[in-house]
Enzyme design. Structure first.
Site, PDB file in Angstrom:
ATOM      1  N   GLU A  83     104.470  -5.230  44.951  1.00 56.95           N
ATOM      2  CA  GLU A  83     104.152  -3.989  45.651  1.00 56.95           C
ATOM      3  C   GLU A  83     102.654  -3.905  45.980  1.00 56.95           C
ATOM      4  O   GLU A  83     102.278  -3.519  47.072  1.00 56.95           O
ATOM      5  CB  GLU A  83     104.568  -2.804  44.750  1.00 56.95           C
ATOM      6  CG  GLU A  83     104.300  -1.438  45.310  1.00 56.95           C
ATOM      7  CD  GLU A  83     105.346  -1.018  46.339  1.00 56.95           C
ATOM      8  OE1 GLU A  83     106.508  -1.433  46.181  1.00 56.95           O
ATOM      9  OE2 GLU A  83     104.988  -0.306  47.285  1.00 56.95           O
ATOM     10  N   ASP A  84     101.822  -4.291  45.057  1.00 63.03           N
ATOM     11  CA  ASP A  84     100.385  -4.028  45.187  1.00 63.03           C
ATOM     12  C   ASP A  84      99.522  -5.263  45.425  1.00 63.03           C
ATOM     13  O   ASP A  84      98.309  -5.144  45.515  1.00 63.03           O
ATOM     14  CB  ASP A  84      99.873  -3.309  43.926  1.00 63.03           C
ATOM     15  CG  ASP A  84     100.497  -1.934  43.765  1.00 63.03           C
ATOM     16  OD1 ASP A  84     100.907  -1.368  44.794  1.00 63.03           O
ATOM     17  OD2 ASP A  84     100.590  -1.441  42.633  1.00 63.03           O
TER      18      ASP A  84
END
Ligand code: MN
Length: 503
Positions: A83-84
């Protein structure tokens, strides 16, 4: 508390949080995933300004504490990587295998889900998605709960409207899931944090009240524990632990709301837990307590013989304790105690067969039985999904009844327990035993008396289903009163099939 947001964690804290030491292969995996995650998140910071990896460590530590296995803990360390950061799930799969990649994919999907809580329909759609993710792999949802717990603990660093939105979403979605999975440690901590953000004034008032009660009860708890210990010892009952506690903050608030703030109507403000070696001992303690202290009428609950739908086991009774004060007594074994706090998570713990101080503690637990339970869970989830199919309306309808509402228990004449939604009819009971039995049911004897097909089943009744092999099949009118989605779907399916035969 499972999370202390002020402490700076290291990977050692995660490793020492396991109730049973992980095997060396598990330990190696955790160290490898930690290094990978630390590098991937290098330079990233949380809203509070602390390095991002602290959030991953906190999530992993919660998972280790409640008894999840090394792989789930590793997935906890990696849960925000796709996600990051630039790293993809395919890369994670190459490095750490399919199992971990699968869990992280689930987490990433859950993270992208827009959870809406305003409209009733959207709320139920969330449930549906969450539920599907859970059916594929329940560990994904447990990781999500651990992740959310740390986020709730660090919520103060976000803007007020975001705080409210997240707290609201947590209360509506994650608290009921934690409850349903029996992970009461997470449930209690999450609901208290939500309460603080959603109703700050009530929170403050209730907290002051509870703090006062804790202070006032200290002496009474101490002398009562001593007295119980002596009484049980004199009767040759070996006790592992006894302690007293004041009701949890949020459940105290809910009870006060229920009784219009009248604290004298809450009889379980003070609860004493008596922990013993085995089930037989539980009943001996129960007898001993009632011999010495008068119980309150209708306040005896034997959740050992009839566990709650989430698997909770204990004997509860409210008695007039020392000085005539009304107190609740909860009696359970060590194993029941661990399961009560960690719910579904404890099932993974039992699978770790490593030596350690907890080995003795859990040794009487039969491995096969645990595996059976696990299979049962997975099977139940699969059945739900299969039954509910692709029609969201039916799915939601089924969810509300099967998953969210209260359950009752009824017995077959042979004594098998059938678990049903509250308000279920004879037809639901028949279908719960077997589809064929549902299709051919003509009547029933409830506790020996003839009952009509639409009669509502009450908790604990013994039901003998009467069938007729010549019966053509279910009646479409049954859909008006059946409650469980299993029965509804079976009836719909039968009718659909017979229509196809006619056309
Ligand atoms: Mn996260």
């Amino acid at each position: 508390m499972l999370v202390n947001e002020t402490e700076t964690l290291t990977i050692k804290d995660v490793l020492s949080a396991f109730p049973i030491h992980p095997k060396s292969s598990g330990k190696k995996l955790i160290l490898r995933t930690y290094e990978f995650s630390r590098k991937a998140h290098e330079g990233q910071k949380r809203a509070s300004g602390i390095p991002y990896i602290q959030h991953c460590l906190a999530t992993a530590k919660v998972l280790a504490t409640i008894g999840m296995d090394a792989r789930t803990v590793s997935a906890g360390l990696l849960h925000d990587v796709p996600e990051d950061t630039e790293i993809t799930i395919a890369e994670i799969e190459k490095k750490f295998g399919e199992d971990i990649a699968f869990m992280i994919e689930g987490i990433t999907k859950l993270g992208k889900m827009k959870l809406k809580i305003d409209a009733q329909e959207a709320k139920l759609e969330n449930w549906r998605r969450m539920f599907l993710a859970m059916g594929k792999d329940i560990r994904t949802v447990v990781i999500k709960l651990a992740d959310r717990l740390h986020n709730m603990h660090t919520l103060k660093h976000l803007r007020p409207e975001k705080q409210r939105r997240i707290a609201n979403e947590t209360m509506e979605i994650f608290v009921p899931i934690a409850n349903r999975l029996g992970i009461s440690k997470i449930k209690v901590e999450l609901s208290e944090l939500c309460f603080m953000y959603l109703k700050p004034d009530d929170y403050k008032k209730t907290k002051e009240l509870r703090d006062r009660l804790v202070c006032e009860s200290e002496e009474y708890i101490e002398t009562t524990v001593k007295l119980f210990k002596k009484q049980l010892k004199d009767s040759n009952i070996e006790v592992i632990d006894i302690y007293g506690r004041v009701k949890e903050l949020y459940s105290l608030y809910n009870k006060l709301e229920k009784y219009n703030g009248n604290i004298n109507r809450i009889y379980d403000i003070l609860a004493f837990r008596i922990i013993v070696k085995n089930e037989v001992m539980c009943y001996r303690v129960f007898g001993e307590i009632h011999k010495n202290y008068k119980p309150m009428v209708r306040r005896i609950k034997d959740y050992i013989a009839l566990p709650k739908p989430n698997g909770y086991k204990s004997i509860h009774t409210i008695v007039f304790g020392p000085n005539g004060r009304r107190i609740e007594i909860q009696i359970r074994t060590q194993e029941m105690h661990f399961e009560a706090e960690h719910g579904i998570a404890s099932h993974w713990l039992y699978k770790e067969k490593t030596k350690g101080s907890w080995r003795q503690y859990l040794s009487h637990k039969k491995q096969e039985k645990e595996d059976e339970k696990q299979v049962e869970w997975a099977k139940k989830l699969k059945d739900w999904q299969k039954d509910l199919g692709n029609n969201p309306d039916e799915f939601i309808e089924g969810l509300q009844v099967d998953f969210l509402k209260n359950h009752i228990f009824a017995f077959t004449p042979k004594g098998d327990i059938i678990e049903l939604a509250e308000g279920s009819s004879i037809i639901d009971f028949a279908y719960a035993i077997h589809t064929e039995m549902g299709n051919t049911v003509t009547g029933a004897r409830v506790d020996g008396t003839m009952a009509s097909l639409d009669s509502t089943i009450t908790n604990g009744s013994v039901i003998e289903i009467l069938t007729d092999k010549n019966r053509k099949g279910p009646n479409i009118d049954w859909l008006k009163f059946v409650k469980t989605s299993h029965a509804k779907n079976a009836i719909r399916k039968y009718i659909k099939n017979s229509e196809q035969l006619l056309s």
